[in-house]
Write a protein that holds these residues in place. Structure first.
Motif, mmCIF file in Angstrom:
data_model
loop_
_atom_site.group_PDB
_atom_site.id
_atom_site.type_symbol
_atom_site.label_atom_id
_atom_site.label_comp_id
_atom_site.label_asym_id
_atom_site.label_seq_id
_atom_site.Cartn_x
_atom_site.Cartn_y
_atom_site.Cartn_z
ATOM 1 N N MET A 117 0.422 -1.199 -0.084
ATOM 2 C CA MET A 117 0.032 0.067 0.107
ATOM 3 C C MET A 117 0.897 1.176 0.001
ATOM 4 S SD MET A 117 -3.190 -0.822 2.184
ATOM 5 C CE MET A 117 -2.723 -1.858 3.352
ATOM 6 N N ASP A 145 6.476 -4.102 13.435
ATOM 7 C CA ASP A 145 5.777 -3.219 13.150
ATOM 8 C C ASP A 145 5.287 -3.894 11.629
ATOM 9 O OD1 ASP A 145 6.893 -1.644 10.672
ATOM 10 O OD2 ASP A 145 8.377 -1.519 12.234
ATOM 11 N N LYS A 146 4.191 -3.512 11.083
ATOM 12 C CA LYS A 146 3.729 -4.092 9.880
ATOM 13 C C LYS A 146 4.443 -4.069 8.723
ATOM 14 C CE LYS A 146 0.767 -2.059 7.615
ATOM 15 N NZ LYS A 146 -0.657 -1.578 7.365
ATOM 16 N N GLU A 147 4.936 -2.724 8.561
ATOM 17 C CA GLU A 147 5.873 -2.469 7.414
ATOM 18 C C GLU A 147 6.927 -3.513 7.332
ATOM 19 O OE1 GLU A 147 5.221 -0.742 4.667
ATOM 20 O OE2 GLU A 147 3.042 -0.433 5.373
ATOM 21 N N GLU A 196 -4.150 -6.301 8.103
ATOM 22 C CA GLU A 196 -3.242 -5.588 7.496
ATOM 23 C C GLU A 196 -3.217 -4.161 7.060
ATOM 24 O OE1 GLU A 196 -1.893 -8.087 3.923
ATOM 25 O OE2 GLU A 196 -0.788 -6.603 2.929
ATOM 26 N N GLN A 197 -4.598 -3.818 6.730
ATOM 27 C CA GLN A 197 -4.741 -2.503 6.450
ATOM 28 C C GLN A 197 -4.716 -1.371 7.377
ATOM 29 O OE1 GLN A 197 -8.974 -2.458 4.415
ATOM 30 N NE2 GLN A 197 -8.983 -0.052 4.535
ATOM 31 N N LEU A 198 -5.294 -1.737 8.702
ATOM 32 C CA LEU A 198 -5.089 -0.862 9.891
ATOM 33 C C LEU A 198 -4.217 -0.681 10.708
ATOM 34 C CD1 LEU A 198 -8.920 -0.859 10.992
ATOM 35 C CD2 LEU A 198 -7.958 0.450 9.036
ATOM 36 N N SER A 199 -3.485 -1.879 11.022
ATOM 37 C CA SER A 199 -2.716 -2.015 12.032
ATOM 38 C C SER A 199 -1.242 -1.365 11.908
ATOM 39 C CB SER A 199 -2.141 -3.531 12.399
ATOM 40 O OG SER A 199 -3.427 -4.212 12.833
ATOM 41 N N ASP A 200 -0.715 -0.799 12.887
ATOM 42 C CA ASP A 200 0.724 -0.310 12.865
ATOM 43 C C ASP A 200 1.733 -1.504 13.064
ATOM 44 O OD1 ASP A 200 0.126 2.589 12.471
ATOM 45 O OD2 ASP A 200 -0.875 2.587 13.923
ATOM 46 N N GLU A 253 8.089 -5.855 4.615
ATOM 47 C CA GLU A 253 9.145 -5.714 3.898
ATOM 48 C C GLU A 253 10.256 -6.823 3.784
ATOM 49 O OE1 GLU A 253 11.353 -3.037 1.623
ATOM 50 O OE2 GLU A 253 9.239 -2.964 2.284
ATOM 51 N N GLN A 261 -6.776 -9.630 6.390
ATOM 52 C CA GLN A 261 -6.867 -8.494 5.571
ATOM 53 C C GLN A 261 -7.060 -7.223 6.226
ATOM 54 O OE1 GLN A 261 -9.898 -8.730 2.496
ATOM 55 N NE2 GLN A 261 -9.076 -6.661 1.526
ATOM 56 N N ALA A 283 -3.885 8.888 6.863
ATOM 57 C CA ALA A 283 -4.014 7.751 7.360
ATOM 58 C C ALA A 283 -5.615 7.437 7.629
ATOM 59 C CB ALA A 283 -3.332 7.247 8.537
ATOM 60 N N VAL A 284 -6.201 8.115 8.189
ATOM 61 C CA VAL A 284 -7.391 8.411 8.639
ATOM 62 C C VAL A 284 -8.472 8.213 7.193
ATOM 63 C CG1 VAL A 284 -9.566 9.376 9.600
ATOM 64 C CG2 VAL A 284 -7.432 9.113 10.984
ATOM 65 N N LYS A 298 -8.132 5.279 5.532
ATOM 66 C CA LYS A 298 -8.407 3.945 6.185
ATOM 67 C C LYS A 298 -7.055 2.971 6.081
ATOM 68 C CE LYS A 298 -12.585 2.549 4.611
ATOM 69 N NZ LYS A 298 -13.257 3.424 3.775
ATOM 70 N N VAL A 299 -6.032 3.529 6.121
ATOM 71 C CA VAL A 299 -4.713 2.699 6.408
ATOM 72 C C VAL A 299 -3.944 3.021 7.408
ATOM 73 C CG1 VAL A 299 -4.519 2.314 3.831
ATOM 74 C CG2 VAL A 299 -3.093 3.960 5.029
ATOM 75 N N SER A 300 -2.911 2.276 7.970
ATOM 76 C CA SER A 300 -2.289 2.455 9.182
ATOM 77 C C SER A 300 -1.366 3.750 9.190
ATOM 78 C CB SER A 300 -1.524 1.228 9.856
ATOM 79 O OG SER A 300 -0.726 0.946 8.864
ATOM 80 N N VAL A 301 -1.259 4.465 10.224
ATOM 81 C CA VAL A 301 -0.340 5.448 10.417
ATOM 82 C C VAL A 301 0.953 5.107 9.872
ATOM 83 C CG1 VAL A 301 0.696 7.077 11.901
ATOM 84 C CG2 VAL A 301 -1.823 6.487 12.183
ATOM 85 N N ILE A 302 1.605 3.697 10.197
ATOM 86 C CA ILE A 302 2.869 3.573 9.974
ATOM 87 C C ILE A 302 3.084 3.363 8.306
ATOM 88 C CG2 ILE A 302 2.548 1.063 10.044
ATOM 89 C CD1 ILE A 302 5.376 1.000 11.502
ATOM 90 N N ARG A 330 5.598 5.570 6.024
ATOM 91 C CA ARG A 330 6.701 4.695 5.329
ATOM 92 C C ARG A 330 6.809 5.249 3.924
ATOM 93 N NH1 ARG A 330 8.652 -0.118 3.337
ATOM 94 N NH2 ARG A 330 10.433 0.831 2.441
ATOM 95 N N MET A 369 -10.660 3.935 12.071
ATOM 96 C CA MET A 369 -9.686 4.842 11.629
ATOM 97 C C MET A 369 -9.785 6.292 12.190
ATOM 98 S SD MET A 369 -7.073 3.434 10.772
ATOM 99 C CE MET A 369 -5.990 5.007 10.565
#
Lengths: 133, 296
Positions: A15, B214-216, B195-199, B220, B192, A45-46, A49-53, A57, B174
């Protein structure tokens, strides 16, 4: 914030890469000009609707590429570099050209042959465009 | 107070057929932690412990700066908890529940209730027994969100929801994150959503934390590389190979420590690279679980 962006669920790429591409596209087409203030990471992010991290990135990567600059406490802005829009368009096409080069290399096709292929495809493509007009 | 909303340290709990062994869990304030595990992995037990509903036999539990073994009551005012087990009074209306919760919680937000009723498409006068599963889940979530808690703990919030209700739920989660000191922990086996929302993501299986990052970083580090290589060539000496599938000159190798030198290493073995693919969180999760079980 109204969203200008739509992330694809079926796009196989991560993403954060989709976010990078769409931000670059906004700059390339001139919607976001130099000095434009990007939404804050959290706000973005809000909206998406995806995570802040994930957004963090994407911003970091854009900063590394010199597309945006982040000022502590102020936010992120489109870089004031000359011809950012042109630079991004060139970068974008380069990605595809590098892929073509790699593929050609894997298939044992030389750079000259590849250029010839591109030339002949270009003339065919132009004919098609003429016909459709 | 530390900026960790949740900190579980070496938490242990034994049952006759199931053990939680040495669970460590951290959630930074302002972020979302996804807890993923197969059915029966220990997700709900872990959540019950961190909510102070269950006192563990060993370990420390800190939530929002409170020691849950001593000050659970103080912490609970600031935590919003929703799970499938929570039952509303079926002969009462949603409005009755709203009024009841409002009388208990001083931070109750009436205008947010109005917004949520509209967004969730709920009818306040309707009795709980007349609601569909999705409407019940959303009603529960509304009652938790309107308290504006510092920490939301949600056990399987999207399970059994239709795609529209799921999107509405994810959007509300969110929206909570707009506020920098609010945090969410949610568990799911739907990778899913996570994967979309979590840090940050914690995988658990058979009562143990399998991995937590952390998710990224997860996304990676895992790559599937398709290569062409001499079928006689032995690849077993390569580090961090999680899986190798070969058929003739074509091989597909999966690694959990991908970087440029991994590619160079493969090339050193005489491989030519056909493609490098990312894995979905679901694929990573399944591979993590299998490799942790295999290592026993």
């Amino acid at each position: 914030m109204e969203s200008h962006f739509l992330l694809s669920q079926t796009d196989g790429r991560p993403m954060y890469l989709q976010i990078i591409e769409q931000i670059k596209n906004k700059i390339a087409v001139g919607d976001w000009q130099q000095g434009f203030k990007l939404p804050s990471i959290r706000e973005f992010a809000v909206t998406l609707k995806v995570s802040v991290i994930t957004v963090k990135r994407a911003y970091q990567e854009l900063e590394n590429q010199g597309v945006i600059v982040t000022q502590q406490g102020k936010g992120s802005f489109v870089s004031s570099g000359e011809n950012m829009s042109l630079k991004i368009r060139e970068q974008e096409i380069d990605v595809h050209l590098v892929e073509a080069l790699k593929k050609a290399n894997a298939l044992g096709i030389s750079v000259d042959e590849l250029l010839d292929r591109l030339g002949s495809l270009a003339s065919k493509h132009l004919q098609n465009v003429d016909r459709s007009e | 107070m530390s900026n960790l909303a949740i900190e579980l340290n070496n938490v242990c709990q034994s049952y006759s057929h199931f053990n939680l062994s040495g669970i460590n869990l951290e959630l930074e304030a302002g972020s979302i932690l996804g807890l993923i595990g197969p059915n029966g992995a220990g997700k709900s037990t872990t959540i019950r412990i961190l909510m102070g509903l269950l006192v563990p036999q060993g370990g420390n539990v800190q939530v929002l700066g409170h020691d849950m073994l001593k000050e659970a009551a103080l912490a609970k005012w600031k935590i919003g908890f929703a799970s499938e087990d929570m039952r509303l009074y079926k002969n009462m209306s949603l409005q009755w529940h709203i009024d009841y919760m409002k009388s208990l919680f001083p931070g109750w937000d009436d205008s947010y209730v109005k917004t949520l009723i509209k967004r969730f498409d709920l009818i306040p006068e309707q009795k709980i027994k007349g609601l569909s599963h999705g409407q019940r889940v959303k009603a529960n979530l509304l009652l938790v969100l309107a308290r504006r808690p510092k920490l939301l703990v949600l056990d399987e919030p999207t399970t059994g929801l239709d795609p529209v209700a799921r999107q509405e739920t994810l959007r509300e989660l969110m929206d909570v994150m707009m506020d920098e000191d609010r945090s969410i922990l949610f568990s799911s086996h739907n990778t899913q959503d996570i994967e979309q929302l979590s840090d940050k993501i914690t995988f658990i299986d058979r009562g143990r934390v399998v991995n937590s990052k952390d998710k990224e970083t997860f996304l990676e580090e895992w790559r599937r590389v398709r290569i062409e290589i001499d079928s006689e060539k032995d690849l077993n000496s390569i580090n961090h190979l999680v899986d190798v599938k070969r058929s003739g000159r074509v091989a597909v190798v999966t690694t959990n420590k991908f970087n440029e030198s991994f590619i160079q290493l493969l090339k050193g073995f005489g491989a030519s690279i056909s493609s490098v693919e990312s894995l979905s969180l679901e694929e990573i999760f399944v591979a993590e679980v299998f490799s942790s079980r295999g290592g026993e």
